[in-house]
Motif scaffolding. Structure first.
Motif, mmCIF file in Angstrom:
data_model
loop_
_atom_site.group_PDB
_atom_site.id
_atom_site.type_symbol
_atom_site.label_atom_id
_atom_site.label_comp_id
_atom_site.label_asym_id
_atom_site.label_seq_id
_atom_site.Cartn_x
_atom_site.Cartn_y
_atom_site.Cartn_z
ATOM 1 N N ASP A 1 4.404 16.279 -42.648
ATOM 2 C CA ASP A 1 5.152 16.121 -43.897
ATOM 3 C C ASP A 1 5.197 14.669 -44.356
ATOM 4 O OD1 ASP A 1 6.246 18.805 -44.449
ATOM 5 O OD2 ASP A 1 7.148 18.560 -42.474
ATOM 6 N N VAL A 2 5.001 13.747 -43.395
ATOM 7 C CA VAL A 2 5.127 12.312 -43.692
ATOM 8 C C VAL A 2 4.013 11.581 -42.961
ATOM 9 C CG1 VAL A 2 6.715 10.341 -43.624
ATOM 10 C CG2 VAL A 2 7.640 12.666 -43.547
ATOM 11 N N GLU B 1 3.796 5.649 -40.356
ATOM 12 C CA GLU B 1 3.979 4.232 -40.655
ATOM 13 C C GLU B 1 5.109 3.756 -39.760
ATOM 14 O OE1 GLU B 1 4.233 3.081 -44.835
ATOM 15 O OE2 GLU B 1 5.628 1.527 -44.179
ATOM 16 N N THR C 1 8.174 1.617 -38.057
ATOM 17 C CA THR C 1 9.275 0.752 -38.475
ATOM 18 C C THR C 1 9.121 -0.585 -37.757
ATOM 19 O OG1 THR C 1 10.736 2.640 -38.818
ATOM 20 C CG2 THR C 1 11.808 0.537 -38.414
ATOM 21 N N ASP D 1 14.806 10.667 -32.520
ATOM 22 C CA ASP D 1 14.037 10.188 -33.662
ATOM 23 C C ASP D 1 13.172 11.359 -34.126
ATOM 24 O OD1 ASP D 1 12.636 8.872 -35.611
ATOM 25 O OD2 ASP D 1 11.660 7.424 -34.258
ATOM 26 N N GLY E 1 10.366 12.670 -36.029
ATOM 27 C CA GLY E 1 9.139 12.032 -36.529
ATOM 28 C C GLY E 1 9.077 10.667 -35.870
ATOM 29 N N ASP F 1 7.624 14.553 -32.569
ATOM 30 C CA ASP F 1 6.589 14.307 -33.579
ATOM 31 C C ASP F 1 5.610 15.472 -33.557
ATOM 32 O OD1 ASP F 1 5.770 11.374 -35.102
ATOM 33 O OD2 ASP F 1 4.307 13.026 -35.140
ATOM 34 N N ILE F 2 5.126 15.811 -34.733
ATOM 35 C CA ILE F 2 4.217 16.947 -34.859
ATOM 36 C C ILE F 2 2.787 16.568 -34.437
ATOM 37 C CG2 ILE F 2 3.472 16.573 -37.261
ATOM 38 C CD1 ILE F 2 4.235 19.600 -37.647
ATOM 39 N N ASP G 1 7.290 20.526 -34.669
ATOM 40 C CA ASP G 1 7.715 20.331 -36.050
ATOM 41 C C ASP G 1 9.210 20.017 -36.025
ATOM 42 O OD1 ASP G 1 8.611 20.643 -38.692
ATOM 43 O OD2 ASP G 1 7.028 22.088 -39.131
ATOM 44 N N LEU G 2 9.592 18.931 -36.663
ATOM 45 C CA LEU G 2 11.002 18.519 -36.592
ATOM 46 C C LEU G 2 11.932 19.588 -37.162
ATOM 47 C CD1 LEU G 2 12.234 17.230 -39.581
ATOM 48 C CD2 LEU G 2 10.432 15.607 -39.050
HETATM 49 C C1 LIG Z 1 6.852 7.129 -41.227
HETATM 50 S S1 LIG Z 1 6.475 7.686 -39.597
HETATM 51 C C2 LIG Z 1 7.872 7.107 -38.698
HETATM 52 C C3 LIG Z 1 7.607 6.835 -37.235
HETATM 53 C C4 LIG Z 1 8.810 6.316 -36.444
HETATM 54 N N1 LIG Z 1 9.990 7.116 -36.641
HETATM 55 C C5 LIG Z 1 9.123 4.892 -36.827
HETATM 56 O O1 LIG Z 1 10.115 4.701 -37.581
HETATM 57 O O2 LIG Z 1 8.426 3.983 -36.390
HETATM 58 C C6 LIG Z 1 6.732 9.445 -39.744
HETATM 59 C C7 LIG Z 1 6.342 10.250 -38.526
HETATM 60 O O3 LIG Z 1 6.740 11.589 -38.754
HETATM 61 C C8 LIG Z 1 5.774 12.450 -38.185
HETATM 62 N N2 LIG Z 1 5.906 13.760 -38.872
HETATM 63 C C9 LIG Z 1 5.532 14.082 -40.107
HETATM 64 N N3 LIG Z 1 5.838 15.363 -40.394
HETATM 65 C C10 LIG Z 1 6.466 15.860 -39.284
HETATM 66 C C11 LIG Z 1 7.039 17.112 -38.963
HETATM 67 N N4 LIG Z 1 7.059 18.128 -39.820
HETATM 68 N N5 LIG Z 1 7.587 17.265 -37.736
HETATM 69 C C12 LIG Z 1 7.585 16.226 -36.836
HETATM 70 N N6 LIG Z 1 7.038 15.033 -37.101
HETATM 71 C C13 LIG Z 1 6.499 14.838 -38.311
HETATM 72 C C14 LIG Z 1 4.458 11.756 -38.426
HETATM 73 O O4 LIG Z 1 3.467 12.202 -37.529
HETATM 74 C C15 LIG Z 1 4.867 10.286 -38.236
HETATM 75 O O5 LIG Z 1 4.625 9.869 -36.917
#
Ligand SMILES: C[S@@+](CC[C@H](N)C(=O)[O-])C[C@H]1O[C@@H](n2cnc3c(N)ncnc32)[C@H](O)[C@@H]1O
Length: 302
Positions: A42-43, A46, A48, A70, A72, A94-95, A122-123
């Protein structure tokens, strides 16, 4: 001629990359892990920055008793830092299997594997009810989709921190900018909407009191009734399970300001009502009950 054929066959096999047994195992494992979840991201990933991670942990006042999720988790940095800097425990979800692999590797390097768990999932399917702190770096639309789950599964008092994105009309309790990045902070409010009733013995029987509360997330308004007399409620606040407000009531024939404070547990609030004249004389125990059928959900959008 036969030798030429064998040679040719070998060359063809090498060229088309006929996989060895081990390689096949890896291939099927990789396929099983990365499909279909990869399609549901979904995201995009990137990370932090360290400065923002540290501030997120500080704003949430993370400590050794916390279990930080956390949703994702990317390379696991937020939960790993929650363990390293604050002595907390962490769960990263994380997915993307690649991110989970990196998270496990980073946890191993940081020597924190005994205090973190990373789950490829999936979160939206994850079980987050044990979290005391939830960290997010998602997208505005994903935050909004997640919001009902947060209200459904998290205990009142759980802290939620989001990097960059808000939660629509659920106003943040706090907002800060760090190096140009927004950080939002909320506390999950208890559900207090409805009419609360209690009685206080006064020598000639019991005095009946009622408090009617209207609620929109953590924002509350109240009206106080003693018998049939209505009194305005001032300075009403709800932070997690803690509810407090001021009301003017008669005490010993004099109009007196009382500060009510209590902890909400389902359909009970328990605490004290203290007259605001400095001494503890006149402090009453306060135990109010709500008709369970009158309670409505804080977040109904799903
Ligand atoms: C913007 S990154 C943030 C990573 C971490 N939380 C950080 O702040 O450094 C978003 C993360 O969400 C994960 N993601 C996206 N859709 C997801 C879902 N439906 N379920 C679980 N994780 C997901 C992506 O693989 C990615 O690693």
């Amino acid at each position: 001629m036969k030798r030429v054929h064998t040679l040719l066959l070998t060359v063809v096999i090498v060229l088309i990359g006929f996989p060895a047994a081990g390689a096949l195992d890896n291939l099927s494992a990789r396929t099983a892990m990365s499909w279909p979840p990869q399609q549901k991201i979904d995201v995009p990933y990137e990370p932090t920055s360290e400065k923002v991670v540290v501030r997120m942990l500080d704003i949430a006042t993370v400590g050794p008793r916390d279990l930080v999720y956390d949703l994702g988790c990317g390379d696991g940095r937020i939960v790993i830092e929650a363990v390293r800097r604050k002595g907390a425990r962490g769960v990263g979800i994380d997915i993307d299997p690649k991110r989970i692999q990196e998270s496990n590797e980073n946890a191993r390097k940081a020597g924190v594997t005994d205090r973190v768990v990373f789950i490829q999932q999936d979160l939206f399917d994850s079980d987050i009810g044990k979290a005391t702190v939830v960290m997010l770096y998602l997208l505005p639309s994903v935050n909004l989709k997640l919001r009902p789950k947060l209200f459904r599964e998290l205990d009142p008092g759980t802290r939620v921190v989001s990097h960059s994105h808000d939660m629509g009309d659920w106003k943040a309790d706090r907002r800060e900018k760090v190096k140009g990045h927004d950080i939002y902070f909320w506390v999950i409010p208890a559900n207090v909407a409805g009419t609360w009733a209690w009685a206080v013995p006064d020598g000639q029987g019991n005095k009946q009191y009622n408090l009617k509360i209207g609620q929109r997330f953590q924002e509350v308004i109240g009206t106080f009734f003693f018998g049939n007399t209505e009194a305005p409620v001032r300075d009403i606040r709800l932070t997690g399970r803690r509810l407090s407000f001021m009301v003017d009531r008669m005490m010993d024939g004099k109009k007196t300001s009382f500060r009510y404070e209590g902890e909400v547990n389902g359909n009970t609030i328990e605490g004290t009502a203290k007259p605001e004249h400095g001494s503890s004389a006149g402090t009453e125990a306060w135990k109010a009950k709500r008709n369970p059928n009158a309670a409505t959900a804080v977040e109904t959008r799903d």
